[in-house]
Design a protein around this motif. Structure first.
Motif, PDB file in Angstrom:
ATOM      1  N   ILE A 120       0.865  -1.187   0.000  1.00 36.48           N
ATOM      2  CA  ILE A 120       0.000   0.000   0.000  1.00 36.48           C
ATOM      3  C   ILE A 120       0.896   1.230   0.000  1.00 36.48           C
ATOM      4  O   ILE A 120       1.651   1.454   0.955  1.00 36.48           O
ATOM      5  CB  ILE A 120      -0.942   0.027   1.224  1.00 36.48           C
ATOM      6  N   ALA A 136       9.417   3.934  -0.421  1.00 37.49           N
ATOM      7  CA  ALA A 136       9.513   2.644   0.271  1.00 37.49           C
ATOM      8  C   ALA A 136       8.689   1.583  -0.454  1.00 37.49           C
ATOM      9  O   ALA A 136       9.117   0.432  -0.603  1.00 37.49           O
ATOM     10  CB  ALA A 136       9.042   2.794   1.720  1.00 37.49           C
ATOM     11  N   GLY A 137       7.507   1.958  -0.927  1.00 35.18           N
ATOM     12  CA  GLY A 137       6.611   1.016  -1.601  1.00 35.18           C
ATOM     13  C   GLY A 137       7.240   0.440  -2.860  1.00 35.18           C
ATOM     14  O   GLY A 137       7.276  -0.775  -3.064  1.00 35.18           O
ATOM     15  N   GLU A 139      -1.868   2.591  -5.069  1.00 35.03           N
ATOM     16  CA  GLU A 139      -1.566   4.006  -4.810  1.00 35.03           C
ATOM     17  C   GLU A 139      -2.867   4.803  -4.826  1.00 35.03           C
ATOM     18  O   GLU A 139      -3.672   4.684  -5.738  1.00 35.03           O
ATOM     19  CB  GLU A 139      -0.569   4.532  -5.861  1.00 35.03           C
ATOM     20  N   ARG A 140      -2.987   5.631  -3.808  1.00 34.74           N
ATOM     21  CA  ARG A 140      -4.178   6.462  -3.646  1.00 34.74           C
ATOM     22  C   ARG A 140      -4.307   7.513  -4.760  1.00 34.74           C
ATOM     23  O   ARG A 140      -5.386   7.768  -5.284  1.00 34.74           O
ATOM     24  CB  ARG A 140      -4.042   7.128  -2.274  1.00 34.74           C
ATOM     25  N   LYS A 165       6.505  12.397  -4.366  1.00 35.65           N
ATOM     26  CA  LYS A 165       7.509  13.040  -3.504  1.00 35.65           C
ATOM     27  C   LYS A 165       8.903  12.858  -4.080  1.00 35.65           C
ATOM     28  O   LYS A 165       9.742  13.736  -3.959  1.00 35.65           O
ATOM     29  CB  LYS A 165       7.465  12.446  -2.098  1.00 35.65           C
ATOM     30  N   SER A 186      11.660  15.743  -4.840  1.00 37.13           N
ATOM     31  CA  SER A 186      12.685  15.644  -3.791  1.00 37.13           C
ATOM     32  C   SER A 186      14.000  16.303  -4.190  1.00 37.13           C
ATOM     33  O   SER A 186      14.331  16.387  -5.378  1.00 37.13           O
ATOM     34  CB  SER A 186      12.943  14.171  -3.450  1.00 37.13           C
ATOM     35  N   GLN A 207      -6.377   4.133  -6.066  1.00 39.13           N
ATOM     36  CA  GLN A 207      -6.860   3.046  -5.206  1.00 39.13           C
ATOM     37  C   GLN A 207      -6.476   3.374  -3.762  1.00 39.13           C
ATOM     38  O   GLN A 207      -5.482   2.865  -3.246  1.00 39.13           O
ATOM     39  CB  GLN A 207      -6.210   1.711  -5.621  1.00 39.13           C
ATOM     40  N   ALA A 208      -7.264   4.241  -3.158  1.00 41.77           N
ATOM     41  CA  ALA A 208      -6.993   4.584  -1.757  1.00 41.77           C
ATOM     42  C   ALA A 208      -7.524   3.469  -0.869  1.00 41.77           C
ATOM     43  O   ALA A 208      -8.733   3.177  -0.891  1.00 41.77           O
ATOM     44  CB  ALA A 208      -7.665   5.904  -1.409  1.00 41.77           C
ATOM     45  N   VAL A 209      -6.644   2.845  -0.131  1.00 39.48           N
ATOM     46  CA  VAL A 209      -7.085   1.749   0.737  1.00 39.48           C
ATOM     47  C   VAL A 209      -7.901   2.330   1.897  1.00 39.48           C
ATOM     48  O   VAL A 209      -7.436   3.219   2.608  1.00 39.48           O
ATOM     49  CB  VAL A 209      -5.874   0.931   1.247  1.00 39.48           C
ATOM     50  N   THR A 211       2.708   3.982   3.433  1.00 39.13           N
ATOM     51  CA  THR A 211       1.847   5.115   3.079  1.00 39.13           C
ATOM     52  C   THR A 211       2.383   6.452   3.605  1.00 39.13           C
ATOM     53  O   THR A 211       1.644   7.439   3.648  1.00 39.13           O
ATOM     54  CB  THR A 211       0.423   4.887   3.614  1.00 39.13           C
ATOM     55  N   ASN A 264       0.556   9.465   6.155  1.00 43.14           N
ATOM     56  CA  ASN A 264      -0.865   9.656   5.865  1.00 43.14           C
ATOM     57  C   ASN A 264      -1.687   9.357   7.120  1.00 43.14           C
ATOM     58  O   ASN A 264      -1.655   8.254   7.651  1.00 43.14           O
ATOM     59  CB  ASN A 264      -1.256   8.715   4.714  1.00 43.14           C
ATOM     60  N   GLU A 269      13.295  19.631   1.137  1.00 43.30           N
ATOM     61  CA  GLU A 269      13.003  18.368   1.821  1.00 43.30           C
ATOM     62  C   GLU A 269      12.229  18.677   3.093  1.00 43.30           C
ATOM     63  O   GLU A 269      12.651  19.521   3.867  1.00 43.30           O
ATOM     64  CB  GLU A 269      14.324  17.654   2.170  1.00 43.30           C
ATOM     65  N   VAL A 294       9.580  16.611   6.216  1.00 40.85           N
ATOM     66  CA  VAL A 294       9.239  15.283   6.681  1.00 40.85           C
ATOM     67  C   VAL A 294       8.383  15.437   7.944  1.00 40.85           C
ATOM     68  O   VAL A 294       8.381  16.498   8.555  1.00 40.85           O
ATOM     69  CB  VAL A 294      10.592  14.530   6.906  1.00 40.85           C
ATOM     70  N   ALA A 346      13.760   4.729   3.856  1.00 42.78           N
ATOM     71  CA  ALA A 346      12.757   4.090   2.987  1.00 42.78           C
ATOM     72  C   ALA A 346      13.360   2.903   2.231  1.00 42.78           C
ATOM     73  O   ALA A 346      12.743   1.837   2.148  1.00 42.78           O
ATOM     74  CB  ALA A 346      12.187   5.109   2.001  1.00 42.78           C
TER      75      ALA A 346
HETATM   76  C1  LIG Z   1       9.529  18.394  -0.984  1.00 42.99           C
HETATM   77  C2  LIG Z   1      10.223  17.211  -0.378  1.00 42.99           C
HETATM   78  C3  LIG Z   1      11.510  16.927  -0.764  1.00 42.99           C
HETATM   79  C4  LIG Z   1      12.194  15.837  -0.196  1.00 42.99           C
HETATM   80  N1  LIG Z   1      13.471  15.577  -0.590  1.00 42.99           N
HETATM   81  C5  LIG Z   1      14.142  14.527  -0.045  1.00 42.99           C
HETATM   82  C6  LIG Z   1      15.446  14.204  -0.477  1.00 42.99           C
HETATM   83  O1  LIG Z   1      15.980  14.783  -1.416  1.00 42.99           O
HETATM   84  N2  LIG Z   1      16.094  13.190   0.174  1.00 42.99           N
HETATM   85  C7  LIG Z   1      15.508  12.469   1.180  1.00 42.99           C
HETATM   86  O2  LIG Z   1      16.144  11.569   1.726  1.00 42.99           O
HETATM   87  N3  LIG Z   1      14.258  12.738   1.584  1.00 42.99           N
HETATM   88  C8  LIG Z   1      13.554  13.731   0.985  1.00 42.99           C
HETATM   89  N4  LIG Z   1      12.279  14.001   1.391  1.00 42.99           N
HETATM   90  C9  LIG Z   1      11.649  13.102   2.363  1.00 42.99           C
HETATM   91  C10 LIG Z   1      11.211  11.815   1.605  1.00 42.99           C
HETATM   92  O3  LIG Z   1      10.536  12.229   0.437  1.00 42.99           O
HETATM   93  C11 LIG Z   1      10.314  10.940   2.451  1.00 42.99           C
HETATM   94  O4  LIG Z   1      10.941  10.633   3.666  1.00 42.99           O
HETATM   95  C12 LIG Z   1      10.018   9.657   1.681  1.00 42.99           C
HETATM   96  O5  LIG Z   1       9.364   9.973   0.478  1.00 42.99           O
HETATM   97  C13 LIG Z   1       9.152   8.725   2.487  1.00 42.99           C
HETATM   98  O6  LIG Z   1       8.852   7.627   1.667  1.00 42.99           O
HETATM   99  P1  LIG Z   1       7.556   6.755   1.926  1.00 42.99           P
HETATM  100  O7  LIG Z   1       7.512   5.764   0.816  1.00 42.99           O
HETATM  101  O8  LIG Z   1       7.539   6.280   3.304  1.00 42.99           O
HETATM  102  O9  LIG Z   1       6.332   7.771   1.802  1.00 42.99           O
HETATM  103  P2  LIG Z   1       5.835   8.644   0.579  1.00 42.99           P
HETATM  104  O10 LIG Z   1       6.923   8.899  -0.366  1.00 42.99           O
HETATM  105  O11 LIG Z   1       5.100   9.768   1.182  1.00 42.99           O
HETATM  106  O12 LIG Z   1       4.801   7.691  -0.167  1.00 42.99           O
HETATM  107  C14 LIG Z   1       3.584   7.293   0.406  1.00 42.99           C
HETATM  108  C15 LIG Z   1       2.605   6.991  -0.720  1.00 42.99           C
HETATM  109  O13 LIG Z   1       1.475   6.355  -0.158  1.00 42.99           O
HETATM  110  C16 LIG Z   1       0.311   6.868  -0.782  1.00 42.99           C
HETATM  111  N5  LIG Z   1      -0.823   6.623   0.116  1.00 42.99           N
HETATM  112  C17 LIG Z   1      -1.098   7.238   1.282  1.00 42.99           C
HETATM  113  N6  LIG Z   1      -2.234   6.720   1.828  1.00 42.99           N
HETATM  114  C18 LIG Z   1      -2.661   5.755   0.987  1.00 42.99           C
HETATM  115  C19 LIG Z   1      -3.765   4.862   0.992  1.00 42.99           C
HETATM  116  N7  LIG Z   1      -4.664   4.851   1.984  1.00 42.99           N
HETATM  117  N8  LIG Z   1      -3.917   4.002  -0.037  1.00 42.99           N
HETATM  118  C20 LIG Z   1      -3.014   3.974  -1.062  1.00 42.99           C
HETATM  119  N9  LIG Z   1      -1.965   4.807  -1.120  1.00 42.99           N
HETATM  120  C21 LIG Z   1      -1.770   5.679  -0.105  1.00 42.99           C
HETATM  121  C22 LIG Z   1       0.649   8.326  -0.980  1.00 42.99           C
HETATM  122  O14 LIG Z   1      -0.190   8.915  -1.953  1.00 42.99           O
HETATM  123  C23 LIG Z   1       2.125   8.251  -1.399  1.00 42.99           C
HETATM  124  O15 LIG Z   1       2.251   8.095  -2.787  1.00 42.99           O
HETATM  125  C24 LIG Z   1      11.561  15.045   0.804  1.00 42.99           C
HETATM  126  C25 LIG Z   1      10.255  15.342   1.174  1.00 42.99           C
HETATM  127  C26 LIG Z   1       9.580  16.386   0.579  1.00 42.99           C
HETATM  128  C27 LIG Z   1       8.183  16.663   0.997  1.00 42.99           C
END
Ligand SMILES: Cc1cc2nc3c(=O)[nH]c(=O)nc-3n(C[C@H](O)[C@H](O)[C@H](O)COP(=O)(O)OP(=O)(O)OC[C@H]3O[C@@H](n4cnc5c(N)ncnc54)[C@H](O)[C@@H]3O)c2cc1C
Length: 408
Positions: free
Chosen positions: A11, A16-17, A37-38, A45, A49, A137-139, A167, A170, A345, A347, A391
């Motif tokens: 999800i 990470a996904g 993916e929702r 991101k 990034s 597809q938002a879970v 996710t 979220n 960036e 968080v 991640a």
């Molecule tokens: C502007 C910005 C720049 C950044 N730059 C950097 C960088 O250069 N280097 C770095 O190390 N970190 C950076 N970060 C931090 C980094 O992006 C995050 O720590 C990282 O993306 C986290 O990964 P994640 O997969 O856990 O979550 P996310 O990347 O947030 O992905 C989560 C996904 O889950 C989806 N989702 C949520 N709820 C649901 C649901 N119910 N059903 C289905 N899908 C769902 C979301 O839509 C999203 O696509 C940055 C952050 C931002 C905001």
């Protein structure tokens, strides 16, 4: 409607996904894997990034040193980093045709200098490995029935043997995880810059120098380059303070910081040097030439703030002015009146309580066959590529655990 059945459902179509999906599919090519993916698009991101360049990781190769960059997750990531960390990340991308480069400050980016390279790679690999990537597809519900996970989105029902929640921060997903018995540490912003309106820095946007910044009234202190901006202060020293102080600062709009612009010198050394300047540069105006290698405009501003006018010469300085100058150089107080988002960036601090996760596999200790990776956990780092490293590491170890089981 018959649910769609998979071995592994992931999800969240973020960093990470995708990393987990690709690694799981490589380890277990027979496994049926789906990523939900929702949003309309995946990897949004990653796209923005690092200012559009994607700061993939950081050139720190010792697990213990690497963990020091995580205000939340330091202890828990030590083990996982022994299994998958920076060197593995570099190799992983390089092997797939995306070499990374190191910048002077240790941040690592794709050689292309574009986050699109990372997105293209993830999308191509998902296609090659026949991972079903389903968007919009938002879970909305997630429950376990006879060891099988049942999920529903606004469009479809699914079942899976194993589920990875990736996710990010979220809040709706945190609610679902709470219903499953998890503890959620409330989310607060981390990695923000400080709004400061102060005569001393008003005309200095763009000036940068190394400094030590302390949160007044707390033990918290960080060091590194400090950048004066048109709204206040930014740069690694400030961003680190915002990350380590994320919880303390979460409900404070106004607070004070103390800035030491000469972190390499002791107060005694500074007093001695000022006395020397008074004696040896007696006829010169302190305002005219910078000292201590400080940026000239900053030096002039601090001299002015110490009550020393442009016409005053070193020989004229009285004890009080010298004392005031020492204070301005080493422990000037600045009033912060707000937080600004750091555009490159940011968080969220908060998420699933770390005691509830097995960090060998990133499996939940509360729900069997439920895995958690990335920002959904109460892990976050200072700026510099460490958040993505979390991640990648979580995604990789969860993928290995989910796909190594003979059932898959
Ligand atoms: C502007 C910005 C720049 C950044 N730059 C950097 C960088 O250069 N280097 C770095 O190390 N970190 C950076 N970060 C931090 C980094 O992006 C995050 O720590 C990282 O993306 C986290 O990964 P994640 O997969 O856990 O979550 P996310 O990347 O947030 O992905 C989560 C996904 O889950 C989806 N989702 C949520 N709820 C649901 C649901 N119910 N059903 C289905 N899908 C769902 C979301 O839509 C999203 O696509 C940055 C952050 C931002 C905001």
């Amino acid at each position: 409607m018959e649910p769609l059945s998979y071995d592994i459902i992931i999800i969240g179509g973020g960093a990470a996904g995708f990393f987990a999906a690709i690694n799981a599919a490589e380890i277990a090519p027979e496994a049926k894997i789906c990523l939900l993916e929702r949003g309309k698009e995946v990897l949004t991101k990653v796209r923005v990034s690092g200012g559009g360049r994607c700061n993939v990781t950081h050139a720190e190769f010792l697990p213990k040193e690497l963990t020091r960059n995580y205000p939340r997750g330091e202890k828990e990531l030590r083990g996982p980093f022994h299994s998958f960390m920076t060197g593995d990340t570099i190799e992983w991308f390089e092997k797939r045709g995306v070499p990374l480069k190191i910048e002077e400050d240790g941040r690592m980016f794709p050689e292309s200098n574009s986050s699109e390279t990372i997105i293209d790679l993830f999308l191509e690999e998902s296609k090659r490995l026949k991972i079903d990537v389903l968007t919009k597809q938002a879970v909305q519900s997630l429950k376990q029935n006879n060891e099988l996970w049942e999920l529903s989105t606004s469009q479809e029902n699914f079942t899976a043997e194993k589920v990875l929640v990736a996710t990010g921060s979220n809040s709706k997903m945190w609610e679902l995880l709470k219903e499953l018995g998890h503890t959620i540490v409330p989310g607060v912003p981390s990695l923000f810059t400080f709004k400061i309106t102060d005569q001393r820095i008003k005309d200095l946007p763009g000036v940068a120098t190394n400094a030590v910044v302390r949160l007044k009234g707390e033990k918290l202190e960080t060091s590194g380059p400090l950048l004066i901006t048109h709204w206040g202060m930014s740069g690694p020293a400030i961003l680190k303070l915002s990350a380590w102080g994320a919880r303390e600062l979460s409900d404070r709009k106004n607070f004070e910081i103390e800035v030491n612009w000469l972190p390499k010198l002791s107060s005694e050394e500074i007093v001695e040097e000022l006395q020397r300047l008074k004696k040896e540069n007696a006829k010169q105006h302190p305002q005219k030439y910078t000292q201590f290698d400080l940026p000239k405009r900053l030096w002039q501003s601090l001299v002015h703030a110490s009550g020393i006018g442009a016409e005053v010469r070193w020989a004229d300085l009285n004890k009080q002015q010298l004392e005031e100058l020492t204070i301005q150089l080493t422990s000037g107080i600045f009033q912060v009146h707000g937080k600004s988002t750091f555009k490159e960036e940011f968080v969220t601090a908060g998420g699933v309580e770390l005691k509830e996760v097995n960090f060998k596999t990133f499996e939940s200790k509360i729900c069997k066959n439920l895995f958690l990776a990335g920002e959904v956990l109460n892990i976050d780092a200072i700026t510099g590529g460490f958040n993505f490293q979390n991640a990648w590491t979580g995604g990789f170890l969860a993928a290995r655990a989910m796909s190594s089981d003979s059932a898959v």
